[in-house]
Design an enzyme around this catalytic site. Structure first.
Site, PDB file in Angstrom:
ATOM      1  N   ARG A 183      -4.335 -16.717 -11.663  1.00 41.85           N
ATOM      2  CA  ARG A 183      -5.740 -16.397 -11.958  1.00 41.85           C
ATOM      3  C   ARG A 183      -5.829 -15.685 -13.312  1.00 41.85           C
ATOM      4  O   ARG A 183      -5.439 -14.525 -13.439  1.00 41.85           O
ATOM      5  CB  ARG A 183      -6.333 -15.516 -10.858  1.00 41.85           C
ATOM      6  N   ASP A 469      -9.196  -2.722  -5.626  1.00 39.37           N
ATOM      7  CA  ASP A 469      -8.918  -3.356  -6.921  1.00 39.37           C
ATOM      8  C   ASP A 469     -10.180  -3.319  -7.773  1.00 39.37           C
ATOM      9  O   ASP A 469     -11.150  -2.641  -7.417  1.00 39.37           O
ATOM     10  CB  ASP A 469      -8.340  -4.762  -6.728  1.00 39.37           C
TER      11      ASP A 469
HETATM   12  C1  LIG Z   1     -10.995  -8.583  -4.461  1.00 35.79           C
HETATM   13  C2  LIG Z   1      -9.818  -9.348  -4.854  1.00 35.79           C
HETATM   14  O1  LIG Z   1      -9.767  -9.875  -5.923  1.00 35.79           O
HETATM   15  S1  LIG Z   1      -8.484  -9.409  -3.835  1.00 35.79           S
HETATM   16  C3  LIG Z   1      -7.184 -10.018  -4.855  1.00 35.79           C
HETATM   17  C4  LIG Z   1      -6.718  -9.015  -5.815  1.00 35.79           C
HETATM   18  N1  LIG Z   1      -6.103  -7.881  -5.162  1.00 35.79           N
HETATM   19  C5  LIG Z   1      -4.801  -7.945  -4.784  1.00 35.79           C
HETATM   20  O2  LIG Z   1      -4.162  -8.931  -5.058  1.00 35.79           O
HETATM   21  C6  LIG Z   1      -4.183  -6.784  -4.052  1.00 35.79           C
HETATM   22  C7  LIG Z   1      -2.807  -7.149  -3.550  1.00 35.79           C
HETATM   23  N2  LIG Z   1      -2.186  -6.088  -2.805  1.00 35.79           N
HETATM   24  C8  LIG Z   1      -1.558  -5.058  -3.382  1.00 35.79           C
HETATM   25  O3  LIG Z   1      -1.570  -4.913  -4.580  1.00 35.79           O
HETATM   26  C9  LIG Z   1      -0.820  -4.108  -2.496  1.00 35.79           C
HETATM   27  O4  LIG Z   1      -0.668  -4.626  -1.202  1.00 35.79           O
HETATM   28  C10 LIG Z   1      -1.463  -2.704  -2.337  1.00 35.79           C
HETATM   29  C11 LIG Z   1      -1.537  -2.037  -3.702  1.00 35.79           C
HETATM   30  C12 LIG Z   1      -2.845  -2.824  -1.768  1.00 35.79           C
HETATM   31  C13 LIG Z   1      -0.598  -1.861  -1.419  1.00 35.79           C
HETATM   32  O5  LIG Z   1       0.682  -1.853  -1.975  1.00 35.79           O
HETATM   33  P1  LIG Z   1       1.841  -0.858  -1.509  1.00 35.79           P
HETATM   34  O6  LIG Z   1       1.283   0.491  -1.295  1.00 35.79           O
HETATM   35  O7  LIG Z   1       2.987  -1.002  -2.443  1.00 35.79           O
HETATM   36  O8  LIG Z   1       2.243  -1.441  -0.126  1.00 35.79           O
HETATM   37  P2  LIG Z   1       3.533  -1.078   0.713  1.00 35.79           P
HETATM   38  O9  LIG Z   1       4.167   0.176   0.240  1.00 35.79           O
HETATM   39  O10 LIG Z   1       3.147  -1.151   2.142  1.00 35.79           O
HETATM   40  O11 LIG Z   1       4.469  -2.317   0.373  1.00 35.79           O
HETATM   41  C14 LIG Z   1       5.554  -2.720   1.182  1.00 35.79           C
HETATM   42  C15 LIG Z   1       6.259  -3.857   0.502  1.00 35.79           C
HETATM   43  O12 LIG Z   1       5.378  -4.967   0.406  1.00 35.79           O
HETATM   44  C16 LIG Z   1       5.266  -5.378  -0.945  1.00 35.79           C
HETATM   45  N3  LIG Z   1       3.880  -5.818  -1.179  1.00 35.79           N
HETATM   46  C17 LIG Z   1       2.729  -5.193  -0.847  1.00 35.79           C
HETATM   47  N4  LIG Z   1       1.684  -5.939  -1.199  1.00 35.79           N
HETATM   48  C18 LIG Z   1       2.181  -7.067  -1.760  1.00 35.79           C
HETATM   49  C19 LIG Z   1       1.574  -8.214  -2.318  1.00 35.79           C
HETATM   50  N5  LIG Z   1       0.252  -8.362  -2.336  1.00 35.79           N
HETATM   51  N6  LIG Z   1       2.383  -9.156  -2.823  1.00 35.79           N
HETATM   52  C20 LIG Z   1       3.725  -9.023  -2.783  1.00 35.79           C
HETATM   53  N7  LIG Z   1       4.356  -7.954  -2.260  1.00 35.79           N
HETATM   54  C21 LIG Z   1       3.578  -6.989  -1.757  1.00 35.79           C
HETATM   55  C22 LIG Z   1       5.586  -4.159  -1.767  1.00 35.79           C
HETATM   56  O13 LIG Z   1       6.003  -4.539  -3.051  1.00 35.79           O
HETATM   57  C23 LIG Z   1       6.695  -3.544  -0.931  1.00 35.79           C
HETATM   58  O14 LIG Z   1       7.897  -4.241  -1.172  1.00 35.79           O
HETATM   59  P3  LIG Z   1       9.346  -3.581  -0.924  1.00 35.79           P
HETATM   60  O15 LIG Z   1       9.389  -3.151   0.507  1.00 35.79           O
HETATM   61  O16 LIG Z   1      10.289  -4.675  -1.242  1.00 35.79           O
HETATM   62  O17 LIG Z   1       9.436  -2.428  -1.852  1.00 35.79           O
HETATM   63  O1  LIG Z   2     -11.652 -11.914  -6.221  1.00 39.89           O
HETATM   64  C1  LIG Z   2     -12.049 -11.728  -5.103  1.00 39.89           C
HETATM   65  C2  LIG Z   2     -13.134 -10.872  -4.776  1.00 39.89           C
HETATM   66  O2  LIG Z   2     -13.418 -10.705  -3.588  1.00 39.89           O
HETATM   67  O3  LIG Z   2     -13.722 -10.326  -5.721  1.00 39.89           O
HETATM   68 MG   LIG Z   3     -13.028 -10.974  -7.681  1.00 37.40          MG
END
Ligand SMILES: CC(=O)SCCNC(=O)CCNC(=O)[C@H](O)C(C)(C)COP(=O)(O)OP(=O)(O)OC[C@H]1O[C@@H](n2cnc3c(N)ncnc32)[C@H](O)[C@@H]1OP(=O)(O)O
Ligand SMILES: O=CC(=O)O
Ligand SMILES: [Mg+2]
Length: 569
Positions: A183, A469
């Protein structure tokens, strides 16, 4: 214009320049030099980006002007609606190009920033698709963007690894991995470290151009089964913006010498004006589409933004604006109907809950909310949905698989013809619910902490057991702005307090004190909390609403390196 074939091999024209980037005519790089970045920012890759920019800059400027003009109309009282001029597109029968087999099954997609360890974890997560994010989940610092490009190149080539020295753990790709979608940023964000003909480049053309240039060949071989690369396209407001993307794709395909329709993209419907343009957006991208997605968080943000001059359409507390509100449900239903009629995926959105490690009861409750949300999506006809965290994937997969059985999607089985009757009124219906002091406080606490993280390079964070986010933080910002602007009465706590600047000032002070207590004095001092508080407060109290939280904040993370970063040969 450099012939594309010369781009494909490590070319002899990519001269070693020591500590400076090798630049084509008219391009200047003001970001820090790094030898790894220089492999991404090769002369030919930059030429490709510059050519895209030159060909499309006038179209982008025009689309930006149209956004301003539409905003003026909404501010003068007009409501967004279906365009009579494109009724023929909505009414005629036509379909998009067939879905590529590699991505027929998208029942669970994980999203995350283009950070090295997270990319590996996401690709290994068991999800069908990983959306690697340069947008809502990423703070677009030079370092994050360029490292992100390096990471994606290594992921596509399957050479990516990561050594967590603190835990002595090495991360590598499994044999089976999720399919990669990327994206790029929205049209509004500039890339102020790259100048083309004296102007900052358009952020999304940099993200798209560099990724496509370096990866299209390997991607099509390793995961696209002859198609690809695949993209998600954010924050569009009108089909003319989709038309620009279609031009970008056609140009890239031509130059790469790959078949028209190789590149595929899912468009996020995450602005209120775009919900009235779904057919038109698919039509513009009909050779390149793999569906639409309910970007629910930006959609809520956009509802407030579009109605910023309509005090009769104020939002209740953020936590009350869920998918069961009539306008949200109508949006999801119409999106499903539109996509399935046109033969492509109707993707669901993101539930904000994430696993709660230290509290099994709260964790189960959060998981149950996610299950419920996903069950509603699959029953409504969505073909897949988003997960924010790997820990949620098994539960979401189970919900979708139980409901869809052997089918890989529901494109041809759930038509939702009933949604054809949805009206403009359904799509705009005022959300119901109360407004409370707790809502104002939460918005403030979350907005400041998110912005502090963003300013220090982190674009998605866990706060109070939810994923936050750029999109969710925007809701906090514009909701506070709206409540302040119209001096709303907080009717949810039985106190009847009016939101005024004085009250908000007190709330900001108290919430900053609470943040200090929660994160500790040390972290507060070292972090960017005070700066974030200033920006957030200004944006909530400004008489004219800023279009984006991140536009103002972006200026604080641009770091120019005038000496030694670029050279013209
Ligand atoms: C509105 C929108 O646009 S939604 C789309 C955009 N937003 C996103 O993509 C958010 C994605 N999610 C994240 O960034 C994360 O899950 C967070 C920041 C919310 C939480 O992250 P953390 O606090 O690090 O979670 P946590 O400590 O429980 O992580 C555990 C493990 O999972 C991994 N992990 C957590 N979320 C993700 C993810 N989305 N992708 C890959 N790995 C992940 C961490 O890297 C960690 O790995 P490790 O055990 O090997 O070190
Ligand atoms: O990108 C996704 C959203 O919900 O905003
Ligand atoms: Mg969005």
């Amino acid at each position: 214009m450099v012939g594309f074939e010369t781009f494909l091999e490590p070319s002899s024209t990519e001269r070693k320049t020591g500590m400076a980037y090798d630049l084509p005519e008219g391009v200047d790089i003001r970001g820090k030099y790094d030898a790894e970045f220089a492999k991404i920012l090769s002369r030919d890759a930059l030429q490709f980006v510059a050519d895209l920019q030159r060909e499309l800059r006038n179209h982008i400027k025009y689309a930006t002007e149209c956004r301003k003009e539409a905003k003026m109309r909404y501010n003068n009282g007009t409501l967004p609606g279906f365009d009579p001029a494109t009724k023929y597109i909505r009414e005629r029968e036509w379909v998009c190009a067939a879905v590529p087999p590699a991505v027929a099954d998208r029942r669970v997609e994980i999203t995350g920033p283009v950070e090295r360890k997270m990319i590996i974890n996401a690709l290994n997560s068991g999800a069908k698709v990983f959306m690697a994010d340069f947008e809502d989940a990423l703070s677009p610092s030079w370092e994050n963007l360029m490292r992100g490009q390096v990471n994606l190149r290594d992921a596509v080539n399957r050479t990516i690894s990561f050594h967590d020295t603190a835990r002595n753990r090495v991360y590598k790709l499994n044999d089976q991995t999720a399919k990669l979608f990327v994206r790029p940023r929205g049209w509004h964000l500039p890339e102020s470290h790259i100048f083309i003909d004296g102007e900052p480049a358009t952020g999304c053309l940099v993200d798209f151009g560099l990724y496509f240039f370096h990866n299209f060949k390997a991607f099509r071989r390793t995961q696209g089964e002859g198609f690809g690369p695949f993209f998600y396209l954010p924050k569009m407001e009108h089909s003319r913006e989709a038309k620009i993307w279609n031009n970008v794709f056609e140009r890239a395909e031509r130059l790469a010498g790959i078949e028209k329709g190789s590149i595929r993209a899912t468009v996020l419907i995450e602005t209120l004006p775009a919900v009235f343009q779904m057919d038109e957006i698919l039509y513009e991208l009909r050779d390149h589409s793999v569906g639409l997605n309910c970007g629910r968080w930006d959609y809520i943000f956009s509802y407030v933004k579009t109605f910023q001059a309509h005090p009769d359409r104020l939002l209740p507390d953020r936590v009350l604006v869920g998918m069961t509100q009539h306008f949200m449900r109508s949006y999801s239903d119409l999106l499903i109907r539109t996509c399935h009629r046109r033969g492509v995926h109707a993707m669901g959105g993101m539930a904000a809950q994430i696993p709660i490690r230290d509290d099994p009861v709260a964790n189960e409750a959060a998981l149950e909310l996610v299950r419920k949300d996903k069950l509603r999506e699959v029953k409504a006809g969505h073909d897949g949905t988003w997960a924010a965290h790997p820990g949620l994937i098994p539960a979401i997969m189970e919900v979708f698989t139980n409901s869809m059985g052997n089918k890989v999607n529901q494109i041809h089985t759930v038509k939702r013809e009933d949604a054809a009757n949805l009206t403009e009124e359904d799509l705009l219906q005022r959300p119901r619910g109360v407004r409370s002091m707790d809502g104002l406080r939460l918005n403030t606490r979350v907005g400041i902490q998110y912005l502090a993280a963003w300013l220090t390079g982190t674009g998605s964070v866990p706060l109070y057991n939810l994923m936050e986010d750029a999109a969710t933080a925007e809701i906090s910002r514009v909701q506070n702005w709206q409540w302040l602007k119209y001096g709303v009465e907080l009717d949810g706590d039985g106190l009847g307090v009016k939101v005024t600047r004085e009250l908000f000032g007190r709330v900001v002070d108290e919430e900053m004190a609470r943040i200090e207590k929660e994160v500790g004095q040390e972290k507060l001092k070292k972090g960017m909390y005070k700066e974030a508080c200033k920006i957030f407060t200004r944006q909530c109290t400004t008489p004219i609403l800023d279009d984006f939280l991140t536009l103002d904040a972006y200026n604080r993370i641009v770091i120019h390196h005038p000496k030694g970063s670029s050279s013209r040969l």
